[in-house]
Motif scaffolding. Structure first.
Motif, PDB file in Angstrom:
ATOM      1  N   TYR A  60       0.800  -1.500   0.150  1.00 52.69           N
ATOM      2  CA  TYR A  60      -0.511  -0.211  -0.095  1.00 52.69           C
ATOM      3  C   TYR A  60       0.821   1.356  -0.561  1.00 52.69           C
ATOM      4  O   TYR A  60       0.774   2.859  -0.491  1.00 52.69           O
ATOM      5  N   LYS A  61       2.444   1.027   0.431  1.00 54.09           N
ATOM      6  CA  LYS A  61       3.225   2.353   0.054  1.00 54.09           C
ATOM      7  C   LYS A  61       2.236   3.323   1.578  1.00 54.09           C
ATOM      8  O   LYS A  61       2.939   4.822   1.194  1.00 54.09           O
ATOM      9  N   ASP A  62       2.160   2.546   2.429  1.00 53.82           N
ATOM     10  CA  ASP A  62       2.060   4.214   3.862  1.00 53.82           C
ATOM     11  C   ASP A  62       3.308   3.878   4.412  1.00 53.82           C
ATOM     12  O   ASP A  62       4.187   2.487   4.397  1.00 53.82           O
ATOM     13  N   PRO A  63       3.736   5.353   4.429  1.00 54.50           N
ATOM     14  CA  PRO A  63       4.977   5.160   5.205  1.00 54.50           C
ATOM     15  C   PRO A  63       5.231   4.757   6.674  1.00 54.50           C
ATOM     16  O   PRO A  63       4.023   4.957   7.223  1.00 54.50           O
ATOM     17  N   ALA A  64       6.376   4.565   6.852  1.00 55.49           N
ATOM     18  CA  ALA A  64       5.966   3.811   8.498  1.00 55.49           C
ATOM     19  C   ALA A  64       7.755   4.461   8.636  1.00 55.49           C
ATOM     20  O   ALA A  64       9.016   4.654   8.260  1.00 55.49           O
ATOM     21  N   ALA A  65       7.954   4.153  10.291  1.00 46.85           N
ATOM     22  CA  ALA A  65       8.884   4.744  10.693  1.00 46.85           C
ATOM     23  C   ALA A  65       9.063   2.989  12.124  1.00 46.85           C
ATOM     24  O   ALA A  65       8.808   3.217  12.471  1.00 46.85           O
ATOM     25  N   VAL A  66      10.856   3.275  12.719  1.00 45.26           N
ATOM     26  CA  VAL A  66      11.077   2.998  13.411  1.00 45.26           C
ATOM     27  C   VAL A  66      12.048   3.521  14.806  1.00 45.26           C
ATOM     28  O   VAL A  66      12.829   3.784  13.880  1.00 45.26           O
ATOM     29  N   LEU A  67      11.844   4.042  15.870  1.00 47.76           N
ATOM     30  CA  LEU A  67      12.126   4.933  16.756  1.00 47.76           C
ATOM     31  C   LEU A  67      13.112   3.804  17.607  1.00 47.76           C
ATOM     32  O   LEU A  67      12.035   2.632  17.833  1.00 47.76           O
ATOM     33  N   PHE A  68      15.205   3.863  17.481  1.00 45.38           N
ATOM     34  CA  PHE A  68      15.280   2.532  18.866  1.00 45.38           C
ATOM     35  C   PHE A  68      15.982   3.533  19.696  1.00 45.38           C
ATOM     36  O   PHE A  68      16.775   4.374  19.359  1.00 45.38           O
ATOM     37  N   GLY A 147      11.240   6.381  47.725  1.00 46.52           N
ATOM     38  CA  GLY A 147      11.269   7.750  48.310  1.00 46.52           C
ATOM     39  C   GLY A 147      12.408   9.033  47.567  1.00 46.52           C
ATOM     40  O   GLY A 147      11.882  10.263  47.943  1.00 46.52           O
ATOM     41  N   ARG A 148      13.185   8.342  46.902  1.00 48.50           N
ATOM     42  CA  ARG A 148      14.469   9.564  46.036  1.00 48.50           C
ATOM     43  C   ARG A 148      13.410   9.548  44.405  1.00 48.50           C
ATOM     44  O   ARG A 148      13.197   8.769  44.273  1.00 48.50           O
ATOM     45  N   ALA A 149      13.580  11.190  44.096  1.00 48.38           N
ATOM     46  CA  ALA A 149      13.030  10.974  42.726  1.00 48.38           C
ATOM     47  C   ALA A 149      14.421  11.042  42.243  1.00 48.38           C
ATOM     48  O   ALA A 149      15.386  11.321  42.169  1.00 48.38           O
ATOM     49  N   VAL A 150      14.816  10.327  41.182  1.00 45.54           N
ATOM     50  CA  VAL A 150      15.994   9.341  40.085  1.00 45.54           C
ATOM     51  C   VAL A 150      15.311   9.836  38.773  1.00 45.54           C
ATOM     52  O   VAL A 150      14.564   9.057  38.187  1.00 45.54           O
ATOM     53  N   PRO A 151      16.196  10.787  37.586  1.00 45.77           N
ATOM     54  CA  PRO A 151      16.207  11.504  37.079  1.00 45.77           C
ATOM     55  C   PRO A 151      16.789  10.576  35.778  1.00 45.77           C
ATOM     56  O   PRO A 151      17.300   9.599  36.185  1.00 45.77           O
ATOM     57  N   LEU A 152      15.516  10.223  34.886  1.00 42.84           N
ATOM     58  CA  LEU A 152      15.868   9.214  33.762  1.00 42.84           C
ATOM     59  C   LEU A 152      15.299   9.796  32.573  1.00 42.84           C
ATOM     60  O   LEU A 152      15.105  10.916  31.985  1.00 42.84           O
ATOM     61  N   SER A 153      16.734   9.366  30.890  1.00 43.67           N
ATOM     62  CA  SER A 153      16.260   9.507  29.482  1.00 43.67           C
ATOM     63  C   SER A 153      16.802   8.405  29.575  1.00 43.67           C
ATOM     64  O   SER A 153      17.230   7.336  29.372  1.00 43.67           O
ATOM     65  N   VAL A 154      16.510   9.142  27.864  1.00 44.47           N
ATOM     66  CA  VAL A 154      16.711   8.203  26.915  1.00 44.47           C
ATOM     67  C   VAL A 154      17.769   8.980  25.764  1.00 44.47           C
ATOM     68  O   VAL A 154      17.147   9.997  25.297  1.00 44.47           O
ATOM     69  N   ALA A 155      18.204   7.501  25.100  1.00 52.63           N
ATOM     70  CA  ALA A 155      18.345   8.743  23.340  1.00 52.63           C
ATOM     71  C   ALA A 155      17.487   7.223  22.398  1.00 52.63           C
ATOM     72  O   ALA A 155      17.419   6.221  23.058  1.00 52.63           O
ATOM     73  N   ILE A 156      17.398   8.543  21.514  1.00 54.18           N
ATOM     74  CA  ILE A 156      16.434   7.950  20.827  1.00 54.18           C
ATOM     75  C   ILE A 156      16.904   8.059  19.349  1.00 54.18           C
ATOM     76  O   ILE A 156      17.153   9.296  19.106  1.00 54.18           O
ATOM     77  N   GLY A 157      16.841   7.212  18.561  1.00 55.24           N
ATOM     78  CA  GLY A 157      17.168   7.498  17.410  1.00 55.24           C
ATOM     79  C   GLY A 157      15.752   6.726  15.905  1.00 55.24           C
ATOM     80  O   GLY A 157      15.185   5.758  16.703  1.00 55.24           O
ATOM     81  N   PHE A 158      16.053   6.611  14.683  1.00 58.44           N
ATOM     82  CA  PHE A 158      15.030   6.744  13.719  1.00 58.44           C
ATOM     83  C   PHE A 158      15.495   6.329  12.937  1.00 58.44           C
ATOM     84  O   PHE A 158      16.336   7.279  12.191  1.00 58.44           O
ATOM     85  N   THR A 159      14.671   5.775  11.729  1.00 56.42           N
ATOM     86  CA  THR A 159      15.118   5.597   9.630  1.00 56.42           C
ATOM     87  C   THR A 159      13.456   5.393   9.503  1.00 56.42           C
ATOM     88  O   THR A 159      12.231   4.625  10.039  1.00 56.42           O
ATOM     89  N   LEU A 160      13.653   5.340   8.602  1.00 60.89           N
ATOM     90  CA  LEU A 160      12.336   5.557   7.833  1.00 60.89           C
ATOM     91  C   LEU A 160      12.086   3.694   7.635  1.00 60.89           C
ATOM     92  O   LEU A 160      13.598   3.473   6.630  1.00 60.89           O
TER      93      LEU A 160
END
Length: 185
Positions: A60-68, A147-160
């Protein structure tokens, strides 16, 4: 002389057995394709969905992508607070990823601290916007350990996703894009 069961009774018993086998097959499929810790598909389940998306793209040629998606600092979190805190962080991130995408999209855990997000009907701008939104949502969300706030972070890359792609090639490109983003930060 023992009485033979009626044909109807035999059929009812066979239908019961079939229903039980179908239930077991469904449960085995779920176990084979869903992560045991976080409420998302595992690598196998994600790849199955990705293969279906590639087939739809070809037809169907529907575009799609993946995030890592790579959760930063999981080893340090495990070392500092224990593996139960690391497990809770993985569940937290999976929940935020799932909430941050459309119902038609798929979040999967590839293993360890890595996730992938399959974005249906997504162009490059949609993928980039979604990645930025997810990064912000995870950084802004409260994650509390002891009882402590712990910061979280992510790295994200993507491709079509391209018409002649394989799941392995897609994940490799998205993974490479994620590492490029980490190096640039």
């Amino acid at each position: 002389m023992t009485k033979q069961p009626s044909r109807e009774a035999e059929l009812a018993e066979l239908h019961g057995r079939i229903a039980e086998l179908e239930r077991r097959c469904t449960e085995l499929d779920r176990l084979a394709h869903h992560d045991t810790l976080v409420p998302v598909p595992n690598r196998r389940g994600f790849l199955r969905q990705l293969e279906q998306t590639i087939a739809r793209l070809k037809r169907y040629k529907d575009p799609a992508a993946v995030l890592f998606v790579d959760l930063d600092g999981l080893k340090m979190l495990n070392d500092s607070f224990g593996h139960s805190a690391g497990d809770a962080a993985l569940v937290h991130v999976a929940t935020l990823l799932t909430r941050g995408v459309r119902e038609s999209d798929t979040v999967g855990r590839l293993g360890g601290d890595e996730f992938a997000v399959l974005l249906d009907h997504a162009c490059e701008i949609t993928a980039m916007d979604t990645a930025e939104r997810l990064i912000d949502a995870i950084a802004d969300a409260d994650f509390i350990v002891d009882g402590r706030a712990v910061p979280l972070s992510v790295a994200i890359g993507f491709t079509l996703i391209e018409v002649d792609d394989t799941p392995a090639a897609i994940l490799a490109r998205a993974d490479a894009a994620m590492y490029q983003g980490k190096a640039a930060a």
